[in-house]
Every structure is written in C-alpha cells, then in structure tokens.
Design a protein around this motif. Structure first.
Motif, PDB file in Angstrom:
ATOM      1  N   THR A  23      -3.296   5.951  -6.491  1.00  0.00           N
ATOM      2  CA  THR A  23      -3.457   5.718  -5.045  1.00  0.00           C
ATOM      3  C   THR A  23      -3.543   7.046  -4.302  1.00  0.00           C
ATOM      4  OG1 THR A  23      -1.059   5.545  -4.767  1.00  0.00           O
ATOM      5  CG2 THR A  23      -2.293   3.489  -5.109  1.00  0.00           C
ATOM      6  N   ARG A  46      11.211  13.366   6.756  1.00  0.00           N
ATOM      7  CA  ARG A  46      11.207  11.908   6.887  1.00  0.00           C
ATOM      8  C   ARG A  46      12.568  11.409   7.346  1.00  0.00           C
ATOM      9  NH1 ARG A  46       8.071   8.173   2.956  1.00  0.00           N
ATOM     10  NH2 ARG A  46       9.009   6.149   3.215  1.00  0.00           N
ATOM     11  N   PRO A  51      12.723   3.888   3.691  1.00  0.00           N
ATOM     12  CA  PRO A  51      12.990   3.789   2.257  1.00  0.00           C
ATOM     13  C   PRO A  51      11.878   4.340   1.355  1.00  0.00           C
ATOM     14  CG  PRO A  51      12.416   1.645   3.184  1.00  0.00           C
ATOM     15  CD  PRO A  51      12.502   2.590   4.328  1.00  0.00           C
ATOM     16  N   HIS A  55       9.341   4.429  -8.932  1.00  0.00           N
ATOM     17  CA  HIS A  55       8.202   4.346  -9.856  1.00  0.00           C
ATOM     18  C   HIS A  55       8.702   4.271 -11.295  1.00  0.00           C
ATOM     19  CE1 HIS A  55       6.506   5.823  -6.142  1.00  0.00           C
ATOM     20  NE2 HIS A  55       5.283   5.685  -6.609  1.00  0.00           N
ATOM     21  N   THR A 106      17.167  -4.252  -0.056  1.00  0.00           N
ATOM     22  CA  THR A 106      16.005  -4.457  -0.923  1.00  0.00           C
ATOM     23  C   THR A 106      15.539  -3.095  -1.434  1.00  0.00           C
ATOM     24  OG1 THR A 106      14.592  -4.338   1.023  1.00  0.00           O
ATOM     25  CG2 THR A 106      15.191  -6.542   0.243  1.00  0.00           C
ATOM     26  N   ARG A 110       7.287   0.063  -8.246  1.00  0.00           N
ATOM     27  CA  ARG A 110       5.916  -0.072  -8.744  1.00  0.00           C
ATOM     28  C   ARG A 110       5.716   0.681 -10.044  1.00  0.00           C
ATOM     29  NH1 ARG A 110       0.864   2.332  -7.776  1.00  0.00           N
ATOM     30  NH2 ARG A 110       0.811   4.507  -7.096  1.00  0.00           N
ATOM     31  N   PRO A 131       7.506   9.206  -2.446  1.00  0.00           N
ATOM     32  CA  PRO A 131       6.713   8.903  -1.253  1.00  0.00           C
ATOM     33  C   PRO A 131       5.419   9.708  -1.315  1.00  0.00           C
ATOM     34  CG  PRO A 131       8.379  10.516  -0.705  1.00  0.00           C
ATOM     35  CD  PRO A 131       8.602  10.155  -2.160  1.00  0.00           C
ATOM     36  N   SER A 132       4.453   9.374  -0.488  1.00  0.00           N
ATOM     37  CA  SER A 132       3.221  10.151  -0.450  1.00  0.00           C
ATOM     38  C   SER A 132       3.568  11.613  -0.139  1.00  0.00           C
ATOM     39  CB  SER A 132       2.263   9.581   0.588  1.00  0.00           C
ATOM     40  OG  SER A 132       2.918   9.407   1.836  1.00  0.00           O
ATOM     41  N   SER A 169      -0.557   2.095  -2.074  1.00  0.00           N
ATOM     42  CA  SER A 169      -0.479   0.785  -2.731  1.00  0.00           C
ATOM     43  C   SER A 169      -0.272  -0.360  -1.740  1.00  0.00           C
ATOM     44  CB  SER A 169       0.686   0.800  -3.736  1.00  0.00           C
ATOM     45  OG  SER A 169       1.905   1.073  -3.072  1.00  0.00           O
ATOM     46  N   ILE A 171       1.798  -3.296  -0.504  1.00  0.00           N
ATOM     47  CA  ILE A 171       3.224  -3.646  -0.641  1.00  0.00           C
ATOM     48  C   ILE A 171       3.399  -5.145  -0.384  1.00  0.00           C
ATOM     49  CG2 ILE A 171       5.583  -3.224   0.160  1.00  0.00           C
ATOM     50  CD1 ILE A 171       4.787  -0.484   1.056  1.00  0.00           C
ATOM     51  N   ARG A 183       2.089  -4.063   3.528  1.00  0.00           N
ATOM     52  CA  ARG A 183       1.114  -2.979   3.752  1.00  0.00           C
ATOM     53  C   ARG A 183      -0.118  -3.299   2.925  1.00  0.00           C
ATOM     54  NH1 ARG A 183       2.632   3.092   1.902  1.00  0.00           N
ATOM     55  NH2 ARG A 183       2.366   2.189  -0.169  1.00  0.00           N
ATOM     56  N   VAL A 209       9.000  -0.915   7.636  1.00  0.00           N
ATOM     57  CA  VAL A 209       7.975  -0.207   6.879  1.00  0.00           C
ATOM     58  C   VAL A 209       7.389   0.850   7.806  1.00  0.00           C
ATOM     59  CG1 VAL A 209       5.860  -0.443   5.533  1.00  0.00           C
ATOM     60  CG2 VAL A 209       7.395  -2.373   5.722  1.00  0.00           C
ATOM     61  N   PRO A 210       7.698   2.133   7.568  1.00  0.00           N
ATOM     62  CA  PRO A 210       7.191   3.149   8.484  1.00  0.00           C
ATOM     63  C   PRO A 210       5.685   3.144   8.557  1.00  0.00           C
ATOM     64  CG  PRO A 210       8.528   4.153   6.763  1.00  0.00           C
ATOM     65  CD  PRO A 210       8.562   2.686   6.545  1.00  0.00           C
TER      66      PRO A 210
END
Ligand code: TXA
Ligand code: MG
Length: 309
Positions: A23, A46, A51, A55, A106, A110, A131-132, A169, A171, A183, A209-210
């Motif tokens: 991704t 961040r 959250p 991976h 939660t 992935r 995170p990205s 990805s 979500i 997302r 979800v930011p």
C-alpha cells in the motif's frame, strides 16, 4: 536479503525503521517494545490517541493479540484478502498495550503483501506497528525517496521499490456484529458486500480513525476540486487531471483507477515541490472502483480557496 537481516537487527535493538508494503511505506517498530512504539508517535508528530495497526507475517498469529468474534467471516477475509491491502479492527487482547490502540478496546491488524516485509516479519517472529511513514497529516510515502523527504536520515529505510497499490489499506471494523468499512482502499465496499453481504448501517460507537479527519492526506500547497465555472485569473496553478488545460502546470493522471491510485501521492508531492499558488484537481469518475480515490481527494482538497479566484 542482507537488507532484511539488517532491518531485523535494527528493530530488535528498538530502532524505528521504514518498511515497504504493497500500500504505502510504514514507519515500523517492534510492537513489544514500548519505547520504540513511543518513538514512532514522536517521529510522526502523531497524537497519542490515534491508534496504530499491528502487522503480522500470517493470520494464524493474530489470535494471540485479538479476539475474533466472527471466526467464519475472519477466516474468509483472511483467506481471500491476505497477504494484501486489508486491515481488520478486532477486540484487543490484554497483551496489546493501550499505547498502541490509542486507549481503545479494539486493535487493528493486517498481513501486508510486500515480499521483503513478509520475510522481515517472519524472521522477527513478532508483530510490528507501522503507521504510514509520513509526518502527521501529510500524504503517505509510496517510494523510499518520499520517506527521505519526510524524515531525512533520521530513519533507515528497507528499500522495496515503489508501492503497488499506492493508497492505504481498506479498514474493516469486525469488532462486534456485522462489518463496516472505516477507511476505503483497494478492497472496495461493493466487493466486500458481494462477499460478506450488506454492511452494518448504524454508526453507534464509531471508532476514532484519524484518516476520517478532514484535511488529512493533504499536500502543503492549497488544493481544491476544479469546477467548470471557476478558473484562477492570476498566479501559478497546478492541474491534476486527465486532459491538459492551457495556462496551468499540468500533471496528467492515468485514466484507470488502479493506475491513478498508485500514482496519486507521488503526483501531489511533485506538484507540492513546484511552489505553486494552488492545485486544481479534476473530479474523477463516479464508479465504485474510484471510491478510495474520491475519499483521499476529498480530504486533500477540503480547504476553502475561494479567495484565490
Ligand atoms: O496501508 C496501511 O494500512 C498502512 C501500511 C503502512 O500498512 N498503514 C497505515 O497506518 O495507513 P496509519 O497509522 O497511517 O493509519 C492507520 C489507520 C488510522 O486511521 C487509525 O486510526 C486506524 O488505522 N486504526 C488503527 N487502530 C484502530 C482501531 N482500533 N479502531 C479504528 N481505527 C483504527
Ligand atoms: Mg497515515
């Protein structure tokens, strides 16, 4: 594979390392080392309540970290979509620190598809947070050069070429009954619906979800969706579209949604570097396969630029 071994060494030592995925590039740390996880938040700038995704090398490892309320749905998605651009939100098990889940009950998980990162995860034998690999609010990096634009030599990069998908990805919330897309991404809502039946419609307990923030994924240069009745009368403007337009600095995009998605963040970065007064974005088609691209473009162009015209 020497590079993979070096990445494993650095991650075991508590270092933050950039990793390729199908991704976007991720800013990875060993999820079992709280100080390394804290460094990820600090590097990105961040907020602590946003959250991170865990991976894994394979779906079998996930049960130790998350409860699976709908095992059949989980199994089907895992078999059909992993390794690949899908993230599932599940109830957190107690071993997952709240620092990773932003204080939520939660956890997002992935199995990414890039061969180097899969080899890395297998050798490490533990999940990675990733995170990205961009500073908070910026566009995600889709090649090693983008990561260096964000972090210079502060972060070692596992070089894995350009990202195949180019958008983050999909979500899916699978933490209770039913399912819902949080997302959009390469796995499209209508594909998941064909596969899983209708999504949950009511929105109670919507997790944070930011990516849901307006002006996320945005270039620094102001950008807006182009409307036929408006044209800038002065200044230097960029054009992100399918056909060239005179008087604008044009960057032409692929006409297929997969090509467009793969190219989008690099294109926004290229236009950002030209010190333009603004970027005009041509609307993309209405079809379901453009869902994730429409979502990212809407956020990248959410500012009000009326004063520029
Ligand atoms: O494609 C991707 O998912 C990339 C690559 C590197 O794997 N990662 C990525 O991570 O996009 P990040 O942190 O930039 O975005 C993760 C998103 C955030 O919007 C976050 O809020 C959401 O996942 N998320 C994480 N845990 C969550 C949870 N427990 N509930 C709801 N959303 C969650
Ligand atoms: Mg991100």
């Amino acid at each position: 594979m020497e590079q993979v071994e070096e990445a494993v060494r650095r991650l075991r030592a508590g270092e933050v390392v950039a990793i390729p995925t199908e991704t976007v590039y991720g800013l990875a740390a060993d999820a079992s080392q709280p100080e390394a996880v804290a460094r990820v938040f600090a590097l990105k700038g961040r907020p602590a309540d946003h959250p991170l995704i865990l991976h894994f090398a394979s779906p079998e490892q996930i049960g130790a970290y998350a409860a699976i309320p709908q095992p059949e749905v989980f199994e089907r998605l895992a078999r059909h979509c992993w390794p690949g651009p899908l993230t599932l939100v599940l109830p957190r098990k107690a071993c997952v620190p709240l620092a990773i889940t932003g204080g939520q009950d939660t956890v997002a998980v992935r199995v990414p598809k890039h061969p180097l990162t899969l080899a890395l995860l297998e050798q490490l034998g533990r999940p990675l947070v990733a995170p990205s690999a961009n500073r908070f609010g910026h566009t995600s990096p889709t090649c090693p050069e983008h990561v260096r634009q964000e972090f210079g030599d502060q972060v070692w990069v596992l070089e894995g070429g350009g990202c195949e998908v180019g958008l983050e990805s999909t979500i899916v919330d699978l933490s209770g009954e039913g399912w819902r897309v949080l997302r959009p991404g390469r796995w499209l809502s209508h594909q998941l619906e064909a596969y899983l039946g209708p999504a949950k419609s009511h929105q109670e307990h919507l997790p944070r979800v930011p990516g849901a923030l307006e002006r996320h994924y945005a270039p620094r240069t102001p950008a807006r969706m182009w409307r036929p009745d408006q044209a800038p009368s002065q200044g230097r403007w960029g054009w992100l579209g399918f056909e060239p337009r005179s008087g604008l600095e044009c960057l032409l995009m692929p006409t297929d949604s997969e090509g467009y998605g793969q190219r989008l963040y690099a294109a926004l970065r290229e236009l950002d570097e030209r010190a333009l007064d603004g970027i005009l974005v041509e609307p993309v088609p209405e079809g379901p396969e453009w869902e994730a691209i429409r979502d990212r473009l809407r956020r990248a162009t959410s500012g009000d630029l009326e004063s520029f015209f």
